[in-house]
Design an enzyme around this catalytic site. Structure first.
Site, PDB file in Angstrom:
ATOM      1  CD  GLU A   1      -2.124   2.694  -3.163  1.00 58.64           C
ATOM      2  OE1 GLU A   1      -3.047   3.378  -3.207  1.00 58.64           O
ATOM      3  OE2 GLU A   1      -1.755   2.136  -2.307  1.00 58.64           O
TER       4      GLU A   1
ATOM      5  CD  GLU B   1      -6.006   4.617  -5.368  1.00 56.43           C
ATOM      6  OE1 GLU B   1      -6.756   5.189  -5.482  1.00 56.43           O
ATOM      7  OE2 GLU B   1      -5.986   3.127  -5.913  1.00 56.43           O
TER       8      GLU B   1
ATOM      9  CG  HIS C   1      -1.566   1.259   1.507  1.00 59.76           C
ATOM     10  ND1 HIS C   1      -1.436   2.191   2.617  1.00 59.76           N
ATOM     11  CD2 HIS C   1      -2.789   1.828   0.778  1.00 59.76           C
ATOM     12  CE1 HIS C   1      -2.053   3.140   2.466  1.00 59.76           C
ATOM     13  NE2 HIS C   1      -3.002   3.039   1.436  1.00 59.76           N
ATOM     14  CG  ASN C   2      -0.400   5.095   0.329  1.00 60.24           C
ATOM     15  OD1 ASN C   2      -1.133   4.717  -0.726  1.00 60.24           O
ATOM     16  ND2 ASN C   2      -0.670   5.841   0.972  1.00 60.24           N
TER      17      ASN C   2
ATOM     18  CG  HIS D   1      -0.937   9.926   1.047  1.00 57.13           C
ATOM     19  ND1 HIS D   1      -0.913   9.763   2.546  1.00 57.13           N
ATOM     20  CD2 HIS D   1      -1.798   9.535   0.523  1.00 57.13           C
ATOM     21  CE1 HIS D   1      -2.059   9.026   2.744  1.00 57.13           C
ATOM     22  NE2 HIS D   1      -2.729   9.139   1.588  1.00 57.13           N
TER      23      HIS D   1
ATOM     24  CG  ASP E   1      -1.882   8.013  -4.078  1.00 56.53           C
ATOM     25  OD1 ASP E   1      -2.797   8.282  -4.844  1.00 56.53           O
ATOM     26  OD2 ASP E   1      -1.897   7.645  -2.857  1.00 56.53           O
TER      27      ASP E   1
END
Length: 742
Positions: free
Chosen positions: A331, A380, A301-302, A346, A333
């Site tokens: 991931e 994302e 994640h992230n 983020h 973003d």
């Protein structure tokens, strides 16, 4: 001790020592003196201003050496120093890189070549060489005045360093026994004898005696009996006994007679073959030709964050670390950046920004270093249409043939392809134009914050403007089209195998509790991705086991955060050659027979097992507190994770003041209702009656990868890296549960 390194020109340069610039950023560059110690195991370094203060690190802690501007930090000073002066030491686990600049290309070259030779040697040592190096290392640490011999005072200090609290009379008795030259000091060969007496293992000796007819040697037949009766090895014991003698028996005469001494027997038990982890599971042993939805995937994640979610540094190194650990879903973003270049960070936080194209270039280089099986990029997407086009260009240009752009065979799929079919391919996961009714938001995780299930359907012509989605990016989405989750019935009625949903941990947990069997069935057909709650701002993790229990494949964790949750992730994905894909148990792939983790006993394949673990002893557990006089009070806890009924913990009592060779001889018993989903975690802690126990080491593995019999458990640090020779010695047995549970 092998002194071959003294004849090597590169290693001689390293032993003479060199001054490098240690670089942390464009503005932080400071001289440090580095040299390889005589043992060939440790690198010593200090700053000019540190007085007597210095530090060391083990060569075996270094995983690789990169030459040139091969890190973010060295790229930032590329205009200042040429690549032939620069190199990067890449450490195991979560430890940051060491970026260095040499004075001359020759010196840089010598260190790069020398380090690579030492790393190669460390990786290829056998158990006996490892032990010899370990003993030599202690000798050098304890020989304070460097006269090549050790007096009793130095030995007493050494015992404290080794985590041993020994009665002084007994220590002196062992010292005198080893001092065969009667010089009141031990030379290296005498010290080896002292070390052997110190590490004599009564519990191993007892097992040896039980089977050895003369008490001196095990014949091949006697070793065969141990393998069959104690180690519960079936066919092939005869051949295996001979292999073990050939591999581990140090005495040439014993080998020629087909027998094994106590030394050889102990070396075997301490080796990977004597490990609790089934060595055949270290290889690629699972069927890789089933649909993608039939596997668990190691998922991050992230991925771009090295620290917390609000102020942490975004870094390409975070992608490298995750991919090196076998992660198969990362991931990214993406946000609009300056100069028409999308950035990764983020959003709406103070985390630093990195360029999307640099992330893709890093992924291109490291995607298939640890695993050949497909890598999913979970995008994302917060960018406007223009920068989405730039993203599509970067993906196509940088990834080239690695990027999957069309379904295999060119036809719409009836079921997902297998990891085998997609070997060496990178798949994009994001929204796709015309895929379903969508909100204006193109990002996946934000959708759950502010869902809009009633937004009107979009016709194809105006899809791009309404969705703010670029056709070029949309066209690159093949098997992982993100759709909003509207319940299991809706998903089944509108089933398309290439559509998948992302759910927050809280929503997924709720579904798992309320409709576990439906969730399992849904995950036979389609992929589900689970991500941590937005409240986990310090990058903490949730327990992935709850979501694996219902067959969720992509359970994304913060890889940068060590602890129980990442131990479980590492434990599950350590098997199958660490390729990042683990085949789900058969009952989770069977659409005919429903399975609910809340009620495992209702499944037709219900076959609970009794697990009995005798914790015999510990070996050379690391010190928690580095203060000279401090010695640990270790205890062992065994934890079982799996379906809710299997959650259990049992622990031994603690042993006062002995981290070197504590003996427990305590048995812990468990009933495991669903062995196919269970993970077993062994934890060693330093008991503290006044405050929380300190973590010492752990090892986690799938229940199905446990080998019965007398086994060593090689402990890992909090970071997941090995801490040799720290281990536990256990006797494990499993049996069918004939009577009802206790």
């Amino acid at each position: 001790m092998d002194t071959g390194h003294k004849d090597d020109a590169d290693l001689q340069v390293m032993m003479a020592g060199s001054t490098f610039r240690k670089v942390k950023s464009h503005s932080w560059k400071k001289p440090r003196h580095f040299r390889l110690l005589e043992d060939g195991l440790n690198i010593w370094y200090k700053s000019r201003w540190a007085g007597r203060g210095h530090s060391t690190f083990l060569v075996s802690d270094v995983e690789a050496v990169r030459q040139g501007h091969q890190s973010e930090v060295l790229q930032s000073i590329a205009d200042e120093f040429p690549p032939n002066l620069c190199f990067t030491l890449e450490f195991r686990g979560r430890q940051g890189n060491l970026d260095l600049v040499a004075e001359t290309p020759e010196e840089a070259g010598a260190w790069v070549r020398g380090m690579r030779k030492l790393i190669h040697k460390a990786k290829n040592m056998d158990e006996k060489e490892r032990l010899d190096q370990w003993v030599w290392d202690w000798f050098l640490k304890a020989d304070k005045n460097k006269d090549g011999r050790m007096n009793f005072k130095e030995v007493r200090k050494l015992l404290k360093m080794m985590n041993v609290d020994m009665n002084e009379d007994h220590a002196f008795y062992l010292f005198t026994m080893a001092d065969t030259s009667m010089s009141s000091s031990l030379e290296i060969d005498e010290f080896v004898m002292f070390y052997k007496m110190l590490t004599q293992r009564d519990e191993v000796w007892k097992l040896f005696q039980d089977y050895s007819s003369d008490g001196e040697m095990l014949s091949r037949g006697e070793l065969e009996n141990i393998l069959r009766i104690e180690q519960q090895e079936g066919d092939g014991c005869v051949e295996h006994a001979q292999e073990l003698i050939d591999r581990y028996e140090p005495s040439e005469m014993a080998r020629s007679q087909g027998s094994m001494s106590l030394d050889g027997f102990q070396l075997y038990l301490c080796s990977q073959e004597g490990s609790i982890f089934n060595t055949s599971h270290k290889d690629l042993y699972q069927d890789m030709s089933q649909p993608l939805s039939h596997y668990f995937l190691s998922s991050s994640h992230n991925t771009y964050l090295l620290e917390d979610q609000l102020r942490g540094q975004s870094s390409l190194e975070a992608y490298i670390q995750a991919l090196k650990r076998g992660c198969r879903c990362v991931e990214i973003d993406c946000w609009d950046g300056p100069d028409d270049e999308p950035v990764v960070y983020h959003g709406h936080t103070l985390t630093s920004k990195i360029l999307f194209r640099d992330v893709i270039a890093t992924i291109s280089e490291y995607a298939f270093k640890a695993s050949d099986y497909p890598l999913i990029l979970s995008l994302e997407n917060h960018c406007g249409v223009e920068q989405q086009r730039v993203m599509a260009q970067h993906l196509e240009l940088i990834l080239g043939s690695l990027l999957l752009r069309a379904p295999l065979g060119g036809e719409a799929p009836q079921q997902l392809p297998s990891p085998q079919d997609l070997k060496g391919k990178i798949l994009l996961k994001t929204k796709k134009i015309g895929c379903e009714t969508l909100t204006d938001e193109v990002s996946d995780e934000d959708e759950t914050v502010n869902p809009d299930p009633d937004s009107p359907s979009t016709d194809q012509g105006s899809a791009e403007s309404k969705l703010k989605m670029s056709r070029e990016l949309s066209d690159l989405v093949v098997y992982c089209k993100s759709v909003h989750f509207r319940g299991f019935q809706h998903a089944q009625a509108h089933y398309k195998c290439d559509e998948m949903s992302s759910l927050s941990e809280s929503k997924a947990r709720k579904l798992a509790k309320e409709a576990g069997a439906d969730f399992v069935q849904h995950n036979i057909r389609q992929l589900s991705r689970i991500y941590p709650s937005g409240l986990r701002t310090v990058s903490s993790n949730y327990n992935p086991q709850e979501l694996w229990n219902v067959g969720c494949q992509i359970v994304a964790l913060n890889f940068q955060t060590a602890g129980l949750e990442m131990d479980l992730n590492d434990g599950l994905f350590h098997q199958n050659a660490g390729c990042g894909y683990v085949l789900k148990p058969g009952f989770m792939r069977d659409s005919e027979l429903p399975f609910d983790p809340e009620t495992p006993q209702e499944h037709s394949g219900y076959a609970p097992l009794r697990l009995s673990i005798q914790i015999l002893s510990g070996q050379q557990l690391p010190k928690v507190n580095q203060k000279e006089g401090s010695i640990i009070d270790p205890l062992v806890r065994v934890e079982v994770y799996g379906v809710p009924q299997d959650l259990a913990k049992e622990e031994t009592s603690h042993i006062q003041n002995n981290g070197f060779n504590p003996v427990w001889n305590e048995t812990l018993n468990f009933i495991v209702h669903n062995p196919g989903l269970a993970l077993v975690r062994f934890v060693v802690e330093d008991h503290d009656k006044a405050s929380r126990n300190d973590f010492v080491g752990q090892f986690t593995l799938p229940f199905t990868s446990i080998r019965p019999g007398y086994r060593h458990i090689h402990l890992l640090s909090k970071d997941g890296t090995s801490i040799p020779p720290a281990s536990l010695f256990v006797n494990v047995s499993t049996s069918e549960l004939t009577s009802g549970p206790d």
